[in-house]
Design a protein around this motif. Structure first.
Motif, mmCIF file in Angstrom:
data_model
loop_
_atom_site.group_PDB
_atom_site.id
_atom_site.type_symbol
_atom_site.label_atom_id
_atom_site.label_comp_id
_atom_site.label_asym_id
_atom_site.label_seq_id
_atom_site.Cartn_x
_atom_site.Cartn_y
_atom_site.Cartn_z
ATOM 1 N N ASN A 174 0.858 -1.174 0.000
ATOM 2 C CA ASN A 174 0.000 0.000 0.000
ATOM 3 C C ASN A 174 0.896 1.226 0.000
ATOM 4 O OD1 ASN A 174 -1.753 2.184 0.673
ATOM 5 N ND2 ASN A 174 -3.184 0.746 1.607
ATOM 6 N N CYS A 175 1.019 1.860 -1.156
ATOM 7 C CA CYS A 175 1.939 2.990 -1.311
ATOM 8 C C CYS A 175 1.517 4.199 -0.488
ATOM 9 C CB CYS A 175 2.039 3.384 -2.789
ATOM 10 S SG CYS A 175 2.607 2.051 -3.857
ATOM 11 N N GLY A 176 0.255 4.280 -0.107
ATOM 12 C CA GLY A 176 -0.210 5.419 0.674
ATOM 13 C C GLY A 176 -0.108 5.197 2.173
ATOM 14 N N ALA A 177 0.123 3.952 2.597
ATOM 15 C CA ALA A 177 0.155 3.640 4.026
ATOM 16 C C ALA A 177 1.565 3.597 4.589
ATOM 17 C CB ALA A 177 -0.539 2.299 4.274
ATOM 18 N N ILE A 178 2.590 3.597 3.718
ATOM 19 C CA ILE A 178 3.983 3.527 4.165
ATOM 20 C C ILE A 178 4.609 4.913 4.055
ATOM 21 C CG2 ILE A 178 6.233 2.447 3.759
ATOM 22 C CD1 ILE A 178 4.760 0.114 2.450
ATOM 23 N N PRO A 179 5.259 5.405 5.112
ATOM 24 C CA PRO A 179 5.915 6.727 5.032
ATOM 25 C C PRO A 179 6.861 6.790 3.834
ATOM 26 C CG PRO A 179 5.928 5.909 7.286
ATOM 27 C CD PRO A 179 5.426 4.785 6.433
ATOM 28 N N GLN A 180 6.921 7.955 3.190
ATOM 29 C CA GLN A 180 7.707 8.094 1.958
ATOM 30 C C GLN A 180 9.178 7.764 2.172
ATOM 31 O OE1 GLN A 180 7.130 11.809 -0.095
ATOM 32 N NE2 GLN A 180 4.886 11.579 -0.199
ATOM 33 N N GLU A 181 9.729 8.109 3.353
ATOM 34 C CA GLU A 181 11.142 7.855 3.602
ATOM 35 C C GLU A 181 11.435 6.366 3.764
ATOM 36 O OE1 GLU A 181 9.167 9.111 7.522
ATOM 37 O OE2 GLU A 181 9.177 9.751 5.408
ATOM 38 N N LEU A 182 10.395 5.554 4.007
ATOM 39 C CA LEU A 182 10.589 4.104 4.154
ATOM 40 C C LEU A 182 10.127 3.316 2.935
ATOM 41 C CD1 LEU A 182 9.345 3.574 7.834
ATOM 42 C CD2 LEU A 182 11.697 3.874 7.030
ATOM 43 N N LEU A 183 9.364 3.960 2.053
ATOM 44 C CA LEU A 183 8.766 3.242 0.936
ATOM 45 C C LEU A 183 9.819 2.646 0.009
ATOM 46 C CD1 LEU A 183 6.221 2.355 -0.507
ATOM 47 C CD2 LEU A 183 6.164 4.572 -1.675
ATOM 48 N N GLU A 184 10.902 3.386 -0.238
ATOM 49 C CA GLU A 184 11.927 2.881 -1.154
ATOM 50 C C GLU A 184 12.573 1.608 -0.622
ATOM 51 O OE1 GLU A 184 15.932 4.377 -3.571
ATOM 52 O OE2 GLU A 184 15.041 5.655 -2.021
ATOM 53 N N SER A 185 12.932 1.602 0.665
ATOM 54 C CA SER A 185 13.568 0.408 1.227
ATOM 55 C C SER A 185 12.587 -0.757 1.311
ATOM 56 C CB SER A 185 14.128 0.720 2.619
ATOM 57 O OG SER A 185 13.093 1.112 3.509
ATOM 58 N N PRO B 52 5.734 8.898 -4.347
ATOM 59 C CA PRO B 52 6.458 10.147 -4.630
ATOM 60 C C PRO B 52 7.191 10.070 -5.974
ATOM 61 C CG PRO B 52 7.553 8.880 -2.923
ATOM 62 C CD PRO B 52 6.254 8.210 -3.151
ATOM 63 N N LEU B 53 7.476 11.250 -6.557
ATOM 64 C CA LEU B 53 8.048 11.316 -7.904
ATOM 65 C C LEU B 53 9.399 10.619 -8.016
ATOM 66 C CD1 LEU B 53 7.077 14.973 -8.905
ATOM 67 C CD2 LEU B 53 6.445 12.886 -10.133
ATOM 68 N N HIS B 54 10.275 10.757 -6.993
ATOM 69 C CA HIS B 54 11.613 10.183 -7.117
ATOM 70 C C HIS B 54 11.574 8.652 -7.149
ATOM 71 C CE1 HIS B 54 11.125 9.843 -2.716
ATOM 72 N NE2 HIS B 54 12.110 8.925 -2.760
ATOM 73 N N LYS C 275 -5.236 13.370 -14.630
ATOM 74 C CA LYS C 275 -5.247 14.735 -14.096
ATOM 75 C C LYS C 275 -3.957 15.018 -13.332
ATOM 76 C CE LYS C 275 -8.005 17.791 -11.153
ATOM 77 N NZ LYS C 275 -9.193 17.878 -10.261
ATOM 78 N N MET C 276 -3.443 14.019 -12.618
ATOM 79 C CA MET C 276 -2.198 14.180 -11.877
ATOM 80 C C MET C 276 -1.017 14.386 -12.830
ATOM 81 S SD MET C 276 -2.653 11.315 -8.865
ATOM 82 C CE MET C 276 -1.057 11.706 -8.122
ATOM 83 N N VAL C 277 -1.074 13.715 -13.980
ATOM 84 C CA VAL C 277 -0.027 13.935 -14.996
ATOM 85 C C VAL C 277 -0.060 15.383 -15.460
ATOM 86 C CG1 VAL C 277 0.683 13.358 -17.356
ATOM 87 C CG2 VAL C 277 0.054 11.541 -15.763
ATOM 88 N N ALA C 278 -1.245 15.912 -15.711
ATOM 89 C CA ALA C 278 -1.378 17.308 -16.158
ATOM 90 C C ALA C 278 -0.897 18.274 -15.090
ATOM 91 C CB ALA C 278 -2.831 17.595 -16.528
ATOM 92 N N GLU C 279 -1.072 17.905 -13.823
ATOM 93 C CA GLU C 279 -0.643 18.763 -12.717
ATOM 94 C C GLU C 279 0.843 18.593 -12.391
ATOM 95 O OE1 GLU C 279 -4.969 18.693 -10.364
ATOM 96 O OE2 GLU C 279 -3.267 17.510 -9.650
ATOM 97 N N GLY C 280 1.478 17.570 -12.956
ATOM 98 C CA GLY C 280 2.902 17.342 -12.724
ATOM 99 C C GLY C 280 3.209 16.520 -11.495
#
Length: 586
Positions: free
Chosen positions: A305-316, A355-357, A396-401
């Motif tokens: 769940n990409c929305g339930a894991i903090p962004q700083e931990l999602l990559e690992s 997140p984008l990165h 819509k998110m693509v259009a917003e960047g």
């Protein structure tokens, strides 16, 4: 056999009788006294009787001229002794002595208490049976029935007691029951009937015989199979698809198209993007795709769940990390979800929250099937099928960047949009039944919804979709005390859904009811407030109408005919509101 004899001996009541003259000599003793004292010689018996009636009591009976009684223990017996003065044939006084061993009486009392406890327990089981149980004698007279009969027929059980089945059939209260057929055939008989309330009842009558082989009782079990028949009809049109522990319940054309497409793509390794509102069943569809793919036997289904894991931990979490990659990292490192899903399926839920990165790194994995762990330099190759899901508008998110366009098109290979529950109403009742069965098994209950409750739930908007439906049913089964879940058991947030293009007045008009003016609504609201609420107002109006009908027509038959209801309903309502019925009808 020996134990039975012991019980019979213990239950035998011993009564000793003796006649003594004024000097205390024995005139007569019965065998019980002799057995107790173990003596047969009159002189020895006299000496033994002094144990039962000591000299001071003997003298007191003569002095008072009145009977006396006392208790004593003798050889393990508890004796209740009564002494009565009497005149004999030579006009000399004597004493009539009666001694009773009360131990057997106490044993009998204890057994009666035990039997009463068993009888009370059996009666409680009888009364709380979900099926109705109806007992008649050999003449068709009702002896006993339980509370369930009122739920199935709408008439209190007290009305049936003592009534002849032929009378009840003549009055239209019941249809022809199986009792007489059971008496005739002397074996169990089953029939299916529909009663005045529209319920389909399965009646099974069983005979009870006496020692001469004659039928003395008929016990009839009455079960409501209306819901079972309705469910059977629905199941005949219902399709279920397995998705691991869950099932996809399909009755609507919209969901049939979703499942058909999902089954087609399951046979390939194509990336799938599931679109739809939260709680609509995206994860269940994803699991179904994995279960029906070649990867089911080779690898696992891993959910992130990409929305339930903090962004700083999602990559690992996704890609794992090497030893010493960051403070607190394990010495041996840790594999990520991509490695765990090797040869299987990785389900990226809420992909729009990534997140984008990390979107860049995900794109590389999708294109090249390789990545680097956090802090690692060695590329790791994996063979993973990606299924992504989102409730957001990615375009819509693509259009917003906020979402990469190249990743969007890489994911948007086979998009499958799952419609919300409010747009596939044909699925609501099958889903309700599915979760009702599931939670009844879980909680070992046998609860059901009334037709009125089902109608409300089917009209509800279900903003939380299937997740909200499943949670509501589980909650209702836990907190509802009765077997039937009625509209008043529903929580306050459960409202009736009326589409924007179908106002309430229009809905009434379609049902053949005249529209209500604003002044009438205002007046009605004021009266309802006086009466204490809508339910109380409805009941008060119903009571007044029934009382007036009974006053005018007298009999329940005529009342039912005038009000266009069944006679059983007319009687049940009269009992409910305390309306007097003619004595000949009850």
């Amino acid at each position: 056999m020996e134990k039975l004899k012991e019980k019979q001996t213990a239950a035998k009541i011993d009564v000793g009788v003796a006649l003594l003259d004024r000097e205390g000599f024995v005139v007569y003793t019965n065998d019980t006294i002799k057995r107790w004292l173990g003596k047969s010689n009159p002189q020895l018996i006299k000496a033994g009787l002094e144990l039962l009636i000591p000299n001071h009591r003997f003298s007191k009976v003569f002095a008072s001229g009145k009977p006396m009684d006392w208790q004593m223990e003798l050889g393990g017996m508890h004796l209740q002794i009564n002494a009565y003065p009497y005149p004999n044939c030579v006009e000399k006084s004597g004493i009539f002595l009666v001694a009773c061993n009360t131990v057997p009486l106490k044993i009998m009392q204890e057994r009666l208490s035990e039997m009463k406890a068993v009888a009370d327990e059996l009666d409680a089981i009888f009364q709380n049976s979900y099926d109705a149980i109806y007992i008649t004698d050999a003449n068709g007279i009702t002896l006993k029935t339980n509370d369930a009969i009122e739920r199935l027929t709408g008439i209190p059980k007290e009305y049936y007691i003592g009534k002849d089945l032929r009378y009840l059939e003549k009055r239209g209260i019941v249809q022809k029951l199986v009792s007489f057929e059971v008496m005739k055939q002397k074996k169990p008989v089953t029939v299916i009937q529909e009663n005045s309330l529209g319920k389909v009842l399965l009646n099974t009558g069983s005979p009870v015989f006496n020692e001469q082989g004659e039928v003395i009782r008929v016990v009839t079990n009455v079960r409501d199979i209306s819901e079972l028949n309705r469910l059977r009809e629905e199941l005949s049109q219902l399709r279920k698809f397995h998705a691991g522990e869950d099932q996809v319940v399909v009755a609507s054309k919209e969901m049939e198209r979703v499942i058909d497409l999902a089954c087609r793509v399951a046979a390939t390794d194509t990336t799938v993007l599931l679109l739809g509102e939260s709680g609509g069943g995206k994860e269940v569809v994803a699991r179904m795709i994995h279960r029906n793919s070649r990867r089911y036997e080779k690898g696992s289904f891993i959910k992130v769940n990409c929305g339930a894991i903090p962004q700083e931990l999602l990559e690992s979490e996704l890609f794992g990390y090497e030893s010493g990659a960051f403070t607190g990292a394990k010495k041996e490192g840790k594999p990520g979800m991509f490695e765990l899903a090797h040869e299987g399926t990785l389900f990226l839920d809420e992909i729009g929250e990534m997140p984008l990165h990390l979107q860049v790194k995900l794109l590389r994995v999708l294109q090249e099937q390789e990545f680097h762990r956090v802090g690692g330099v060695k590329p790791i190759r994996v063979n993973v099928r990606i299924i992504a899901a989102t409730n957001r508008d990615l375009k819509k998110m693509v259009a917003e960047g906020s979402f990469r366009e190249d990743l969007y098109y890489r994911l948007y290979v086979v998009p499958i949009e799952i419609p919300p529950l409010r747009k596939r109403k044909e699925d609501i009742l099958p889903l309700i039944q599915f979760y009702l069965d599931k939670f009844n098994r879980k909680f070992q209950t046998a609860k059901s919804f009334t037709d009125e409750t089902l109608a409300i739930l089917q009209r509800y908007q279900w903003p939380g979709n299937i997740r909200e439906l499943a949670n509501l049913i589980e909650r209702l089964l836990v907190i509802t005390p009765s077997h039937e879940i009625r509209p008043d058991h529903l929580p306050k947030m459960t409202g009736v859904y009326v589409p924007d293009n179908e106002p309430a007045v229009q809905e009434h008009a379609q049902n053949g009811l005249p529209p209500v003016s604003a002044s009438e609504i205002t007046y009605s609201l004021e009266k309802i407030e006086e009466w204490g609420g809508l339910q109380e107002a409805v009941e008060q109006l119903e009571r007044q109408l029934l009382a007036a009908a009974y006053e005018r027509y007298g009999s329940s038959y005529e009342v039912a005919k005038a009000l266009k209801i069944s006679q059983s309903t007319a009687i049940r309502k009269a009992y409910k509101y305390g309306i007097r019925i003619k004595s000949g009808e009850v």
